[in-house]
Design a protein around this motif. Sequence first.
Motif, PDB file in Angstrom:
ATOM      1  N   HIS A  31      30.138  40.475  33.428  1.00 39.93           N
ATOM      2  CA  HIS A  31      31.301  41.265  33.833  1.00 39.93           C
ATOM      3  C   HIS A  31      32.634  40.561  33.601  1.00 39.93           C
ATOM      4  N   ASP A  32      32.680  39.260  33.910  1.00 39.89           N
ATOM      5  CA  ASP A  32      33.970  38.562  33.857  1.00 39.89           C
ATOM      6  C   ASP A  32      34.542  38.470  32.447  1.00 39.89           C
ATOM      7  N   GLU A  33      33.726  38.746  31.421  1.00 37.01           N
ATOM      8  CA  GLU A  33      34.244  38.792  30.050  1.00 37.01           C
ATOM      9  C   GLU A  33      35.226  39.942  29.854  1.00 37.01           C
ATOM     10  N   LEU A  34      35.248  40.886  30.793  1.00 37.51           N
ATOM     11  CA  LEU A  34      36.186  42.001  30.692  1.00 37.51           C
ATOM     12  C   LEU A  34      37.628  41.537  30.836  1.00 37.51           C
ATOM     13  N   THR A  85      45.258  32.015  46.266  1.00 33.90           N
ATOM     14  CA  THR A  85      43.926  31.921  46.843  1.00 33.90           C
ATOM     15  C   THR A  85      42.867  31.795  45.754  1.00 33.90           C
ATOM     16  N   LEU A  86      43.043  32.564  44.666  1.00 31.00           N
ATOM     17  CA  LEU A  86      42.039  32.596  43.610  1.00 31.00           C
ATOM     18  C   LEU A  86      42.082  31.379  42.685  1.00 31.00           C
ATOM     19  N   GLN A  87      43.187  30.607  42.745  1.00 30.55           N
ATOM     20  CA  GLN A  87      43.314  29.442  41.861  1.00 30.55           C
ATOM     21  C   GLN A  87      42.199  28.430  42.079  1.00 30.55           C
ATOM     22  N   SER A  88      41.672  28.400  43.285  1.00 29.57           N
ATOM     23  CA  SER A  88      40.605  27.430  43.582  1.00 29.57           C
ATOM     24  C   SER A  88      39.227  28.002  43.258  1.00 29.57           C
ATOM     25  N   ILE A  91      36.539  32.464  37.833  1.00 26.50           N
ATOM     26  CA  ILE A  91      36.322  33.884  37.587  1.00 26.50           C
ATOM     27  C   ILE A  91      34.850  34.095  37.267  1.00 26.50           C
ATOM     28  N   HIS A  92      34.220  35.007  37.997  1.00 25.22           N
ATOM     29  CA  HIS A  92      32.809  35.307  37.742  1.00 25.22           C
ATOM     30  C   HIS A  92      32.565  36.789  37.982  1.00 25.22           C
ATOM     31  N   SER A  93      31.317  37.203  37.826  1.00 21.31           N
ATOM     32  CA  SER A  93      30.978  38.628  37.921  1.00 21.31           C
ATOM     33  C   SER A  93      31.294  39.225  39.286  1.00 21.31           C
ATOM     34  N   GLY A  94      31.309  38.402  40.325  1.00 15.74           N
ATOM     35  CA  GLY A  94      31.520  38.924  41.665  1.00 15.74           C
ATOM     36  C   GLY A  94      32.963  39.035  42.105  1.00 15.74           C
ATOM     37  N   TYR A  96      35.845  39.229  39.449  1.00 19.25           N
ATOM     38  CA  TYR A  96      36.779  39.410  38.335  1.00 19.25           C
ATOM     39  C   TYR A  96      37.781  40.533  38.583  1.00 19.25           C
ATOM     40  N   LEU A  97      37.384  41.555  39.343  1.00 18.09           N
ATOM     41  CA  LEU A  97      38.330  42.638  39.636  1.00 18.09           C
ATOM     42  C   LEU A  97      39.482  42.152  40.513  1.00 18.09           C
ATOM     43  N   SER A  98      39.213  41.197  41.398  1.00 20.25           N
ATOM     44  CA  SER A  98      40.288  40.635  42.225  1.00 20.25           C
ATOM     45  C   SER A  98      41.322  39.929  41.353  1.00 20.25           C
ATOM     46  N   PHE A  99      40.865  39.220  40.312  1.00 19.29           N
ATOM     47  CA  PHE A  99      41.796  38.557  39.393  1.00 19.29           C
ATOM     48  C   PHE A  99      42.647  39.591  38.656  1.00 19.29           C
ATOM     49  N   ALA A 100      42.021  40.658  38.164  1.00 16.75           N
ATOM     50  CA  ALA A 100      42.757  41.699  37.443  1.00 16.75           C
ATOM     51  C   ALA A 100      43.796  42.356  38.351  1.00 16.75           C
ATOM     52  N   ILE A 101      43.421  42.577  39.606  1.00 13.48           N
ATOM     53  CA  ILE A 101      44.344  43.166  40.573  1.00 13.48           C
ATOM     54  C   ILE A 101      45.504  42.211  40.852  1.00 13.48           C
ATOM     55  N   ALA A 102      45.185  40.935  41.038  1.00 16.72           N
ATOM     56  CA  ALA A 102      46.214  39.938  41.335  1.00 16.72           C
ATOM     57  C   ALA A 102      47.222  39.829  40.200  1.00 16.72           C
ATOM     58  N   MET A 103      46.772  40.035  38.952  1.00 14.28           N
ATOM     59  CA  MET A 103      47.667  39.936  37.800  1.00 14.28           C
ATOM     60  C   MET A 103      48.461  41.221  37.578  1.00 14.28           C
TER      61      MET A 103
END
Length: 202
Positions: A31-34, A85-88, A91-94, A96-103
């Motif tokens: 998933h995180d490849e998205l 929070t996510l910097q630590s 990015i993984h399958s569980g 990756y959507l949080s990263f996309a939202i944060a960006m």
Amino acid sequence: PWSATKVRHFLEKRCGLSTDDPVQGLTVESHDELINFWHTLIDSGGLKVPFEVIHIDAHPDMWVGDGLYLTPGFLYVESERLLSTLQSRTIHSGNYLSFAIAMGWVDSLVWVHLRNRSNDLSNWDADARSISTQFQNLLSESHAHSLTGMEKATRIPYKSLSWQQFKTREVFNYIALSKSPNFTPVESDALIPIIETYIRQK
């Protein structure tokens, strides 16, 4: 795994797809490849930010916590706090959507879950259990208190629907299929080429 007939019925009747006119997309291993797929589309101008995500999965693939808050119908996002929070985290399958939202890429999110009941979720899937429970319960006073003073937070429409409830009203621009070998039985591999007949690989 679903039968091939059930998969085709869902893709055609619920997602509006057709093998006669495949939608541009990509098959990935995880998933995180998205994140890279979306990033490439954004850089090329093929995808305008922010965009809607329809996430069809047994799991939410989203970490809800410091900087990302769930209420009935909406996600509240403090992007700088969430990114910090996510910097630590990796990015993984569980998550990756949080990263996309944060960006700031996502302007609305629909999670179409493939299980009949929230208590069908695996014991290890704490994120899925947490999100399902939060979504089904009314906003508690303690949760409401945690959202005070968040006028500057971005509000993103959010829905959690069963696959029986979901039916798209629009044509998809892109489709991504994740094989997810770590989370799926070997028997489900037979469905991959069937689903790919609805995708024009980018």
